[in-house]
Design a protein around this motif. Structure first.
Motif, short mmCIF file in Angstrom:
data_model
loop_
_atom_site.label_atom_id
_atom_site.label_comp_id
_atom_site.label_asym_id
_atom_site.label_seq_id
_atom_site.Cartn_x
_atom_site.Cartn_y
_atom_site.Cartn_z
N ASP A 292 0.81 -1.31 -0.02
CA ASP A 292 -0.17 -0.15 0.08
C ASP A 292 0.72 1.25 0.06
O ASP A 292 0.31 2.59 -0.16
CB ASP A 292 -0.89 0.06 1.34
CG ASP A 292 -1.96 -1.14 1.22
OD1 ASP A 292 -2.51 -1.67 0.18
OD2 ASP A 292 -2.32 -1.68 2.31
N LEU A 293 2.10 1.07 0.18
CA LEU A 293 2.93 2.27 0.21
C LEU A 293 4.19 2.36 -0.62
O LEU A 293 5.24 1.90 -0.14
CB LEU A 293 3.57 2.34 1.87
CG LEU A 293 2.39 2.61 2.75
CD1 LEU A 293 2.84 2.55 4.13
CD2 LEU A 293 1.85 3.84 2.67
N PRO A 294 4.12 2.55 -1.82
CA PRO A 294 5.16 2.26 -2.81
C PRO A 294 6.21 3.48 -2.48
O PRO A 294 5.93 4.55 -2.25
CB PRO A 294 4.54 2.93 -4.23
CG PRO A 294 3.27 3.31 -3.91
CD PRO A 294 2.71 2.90 -2.43
N GLY A 295 7.55 2.84 -2.73
CA GLY A 295 8.66 3.79 -2.19
C GLY A 295 9.06 3.68 -0.71
O GLY A 295 9.94 4.11 -0.52
N LEU A 296 8.38 2.91 0.02
CA LEU A 296 8.78 2.62 1.57
C LEU A 296 9.15 1.22 1.50
O LEU A 296 8.31 0.37 1.56
CB LEU A 296 7.68 3.04 2.17
CG LEU A 296 7.73 2.85 3.99
CD1 LEU A 296 8.79 3.97 4.47
CD2 LEU A 296 6.43 3.10 4.70
N TYR A 297 10.37 0.94 2.08
CA TYR A 297 10.79 -0.16 2.20
C TYR A 297 11.44 -0.56 3.72
O TYR A 297 11.81 0.48 4.18
CB TYR A 297 12.13 -0.32 1.24
CG TYR A 297 11.77 -0.23 -0.30
CD1 TYR A 297 10.94 -1.24 -0.92
CD2 TYR A 297 11.98 1.01 -0.86
CE1 TYR A 297 10.76 -1.17 -2.37
CE2 TYR A 297 11.72 1.13 -2.19
CZ TYR A 297 11.14 0.14 -2.81
OH TYR A 297 10.57 0.52 -4.39
N PHE A 298 11.46 -1.80 4.08
CA PHE A 298 11.85 -2.34 5.11
C PHE A 298 13.18 -3.06 5.08
O PHE A 298 13.01 -4.13 4.35
CB PHE A 298 10.75 -2.86 6.22
CG PHE A 298 9.67 -1.93 6.51
CD1 PHE A 298 9.47 -1.18 7.73
CD2 PHE A 298 8.59 -1.65 5.63
CE1 PHE A 298 8.73 -0.24 8.01
CE2 PHE A 298 7.62 -0.73 5.75
CZ PHE A 298 7.69 -0.01 6.93
#
Length: 458
Positions: free
Chosen positions: A366-372
Motif C-alpha cells: 500500500d506504500l510504494p517507495g517505502l521499504y523495510f
C-alpha cells in the motif's frame, strides 16, 4: 545476490569513488546499524543517490557498546549467536583470526572496516535523528530530520527503514501483581556483571539475553534465579567440534528440512528441562533458536536456580507459580522488544503485537517507495538477508527489476504470513521469522523473475 555466505579473502578496496547517478530516484536510509549499512552499500554501488541518517556518532548500531545513540542493548559479554562465516556479508568476510563466534567489539570493528572498504562513510550524516516520514507530492516521501544544524525537510523517491527492532524494550503487560522494593531493569539496560555483583537477582526470560545474563549472575551475584514461563530448546554453539550452524541446507528445501536440522541439534545438545527449566511444549524448529554454552553448567552447579513463572511481587521477595519465594533486590526483565517506528504515523504503518505483514519482509504493497530492511528474525543472521534486501531495492530503483501485479504481491504476502504462523507458535517473538537459506534462495528467484518482467516490458 548472495545465496550462500562462505569465508574467503576480502576483495581489494575500490579503486576510486563511485559517483551517484542524478538521473536515478533519490533515496533515504534510516539508521547506520548492520541493516542500514547493508542497504547504503548496495545503493552506493548501484550509483543510486541517497542520504543515510544515523542518530548517533558511529556506525554499528546494536553491536556498539554504549552506543552514543542511546539505543544499543550491547553488553560486556555479548557475542554473536551465528558463526562468523554465516553472519558476514557475502562480499566481505570477517577476518580469519576472529573466533567462530566473534565478540561485540570485533563485530563493531568489522562494520567500520566494511564502511571504509567500500567507501561510503561520507554518505552517512551522523548525530541526526529522523523525526518524521510522511507522504509527499505524487509518489514521493518527505523526511524531517533534526541535527546539530537544526531541522530539515527533504524530499525522496524512496525511504529505506532500517531503525532496528531490538531497542524499544517490552516490559510485562499487564504488570505482575504486588509491589517490589528493589530495582527493576530491562535487559536492554544491562551492560555488565557489575550491575549484578553481590545482589539477589531474578532474571526473567528464555531468550539468548536472558541466559547470558543469568550465567553472569551465577558468577557474581549473592543468589541467581532464572524464571521462565515457557520452556525452550537450548542449542549448544558447538557440536562435534564445529559451529552448530555450519550444516548448510539447499535453499530450495522446505521448512521441514531446517526444522529437522534444529531437532537434531536439540537432541545432541540435551534438554535443559532435565536441569529444572520448564519442559518445552513445542518441537525444536517451532520457535526461534536459543543458544548457550554456559547455562547448563550454571544450572547443574547450582549457581543459577531454575524457577517457573512469577506469580506476584512481594516487597523484597519474588513469589513464583509453584508457591516458592526468593529474596530479590534486582529483577532483570529479558522480555523482548516492541517493533516501533517513531517517525511514521501509526495510521500509516503500525506493527500490531509486533506483527507487520510485508511482501518478502521488505515491501508494503500500500506504500510504494517505502521499504523495510532487516525487519525479520531469521533462523540465522540478519546481515546477509539485509544485504540481499538492499541489493533487491537497488535494482528496483535502477529500473532493472519490475514487481509482479499488486494482486499477486498480496497473494504471496498472505500465503507467506499464513505459513509462518503455522510453522511457529504464536508470540510477539515469531511475527517476523524466516528461514535463512530459503529466504535468500526465494529472493534470488524473485529477482530473476523481476529481471525477466523488466526486459519484457521494454
Amino acid at each position: 545476490m548472495p545465496y550462500l555466505v562462505k569465508p574467503g579473502r576480502r576483495p581489494a578496496p575500490a579503486t576510486g569513488p563511485i559517483a551517484p547517478d542524478p538521473s536515478l530516484p533519490r533515496a533515504c536510509v534510516i539508521g547506520a546499524g548492520s541493516s542500514g549499512l547493508a542497504a547504503a552499500k548496495a545503493l552506493h554501488q548501484a550509483r543510486v543517490p541517497f542520504d543515510c541518517f544515523e542518530r548517533g556518532s558511529v556506525v554499528g548500531g546494536n553491536w556498539v557498546y554504549d552506543n552514543p545513540n542511546g539505543l544499543s542493548a550491547c553488553y560486556e559479554t555479548l557475542e554473536i549467536n551465528t558463526s562468523g562465516p554465516r553472519m558476514a556479508f557475502s562480499d566481505f568476510p570477517m577476518p580469519a583470526d576472529y573466533p567462530a563466534y566473534a565478540r561485540h567489539d570485533q563485530v563493531a570493528a568489522y562494520f567500520n572496516a566494511y564502511v571504509d572498504h567500500f567507501g561510503f562513510r561520507d554518505r552517512i550524516t551522523f548525530d541526526t535523528t529522523v523525526t518524521d516520514v510522511s507522504r509527499g507530492p505524487g509518489q514521493t516521501w518527505l523526511v524531517t530530520t533534526s541535527g546539530p544544524d537544526g531541522e530539515h525537510v527533504r524530499e525522496y523517491d524512496a525511504v529505506l527503514v532500517a531503525n532496528g527492532h531490538h531497542w524499544d524494550a517490552r516490559w510485562p503487560h499487564p504488570a505482575y501483581p504486588g509491589s517490589f522494593d528493589g530495582e527493576q531493569i530491562h535487559a536492554h539496560d544491562y551492560r555488565s556483571s557489575a550491575q549484578l555483583a553481590g545482589r539477589d537477582v531474578v532474571v526473567v526470560g528464555s531468550g539468548n539475553s536472558a541466559l547470558d545474563i543469568a550465567v553472569e549472575a551465577g558468577k557474581v551475584a549473592r543468589s541467581a534465579n532464572l524464571s521462565q514461563r515457557r520452556g525452550q530448546w537450548v542449542l549448544r554453539k558447538h557440536l562435534l567440534g564445529r559451529p552448530t550452524d555450519q550444516v548448510v541446507l539447499p535453499g530450495w528445501l522446505p521448512w521441514w528440512a531446517t526444522a529437522a536440522r534444529l531437532r537434531l541439534g536439540a537432541l545432541l545438545s540435551g534438554n535443559v528441562a532435565k536441569l529444572g527449566l520448564p519442559q518445552p511444549h513445542h518441537k525444536p524448529g517451532q520457535s526461534h533458536p536459543v543458544q548457550s554454552e554456559g547455562i547448563r553448567d550454571a544450572l547443574s552447579s547450582g549457581r543459577v536456580a531454575p524457577r517457573p513463572a512469577i506469580e506476584r511481587l512481594d516487597g523484597d521477595h519474588v513469589v513464583f507459580a509453584d508457591g516458592s519465594r526468593v529474596p530479590a533486590d534486582l529483577i532483570v526483565w529479558a522480555t523482548g522488544y516492541r517493533v516501533t517506528f517513531p517517525f511514521l504515523d501509526p495510521a500509516l504503518v503500525a506493527a500490531k503485537d509486533n506483527d507487520l505483514p510485508l511482501w518478502k519482509r521488505t515491501v508494503h504493497p500500500d506504500l510504494p517507495g517505502l521499504y523495510f530492511v532487516g525487519l525479520l528474525q531469521p533462523v540465522g543472521a540478519v546481515m546477509p538477508l539485509a544485504q540481499a534486501q538492499g541489493e533487491w531495492i537497488a535494482q528496483i530503483l535502477r529500473g532493472r527489476y519490475v514487481s509482479p501485479p499488486v494482486a499477486e504481491v498480496r497473494r504471496q504476502m498472505r500465503a507467506d504470513h499464513k505459513r509462518n504462523r503455522r510453522q511457529f507458535y504464536q508470540s510477539a517473538r515469531h511475527t517476523m521469522e524466516v528461514d535463512f537459506d530459503h529466504y535468500l534462495w526465494d529472493l534470488r528467484r524473485e529477482l530473476r523473475r523481476g529481471f525477466d518482467r523488466a526486459r519484457a516490458a521494454r
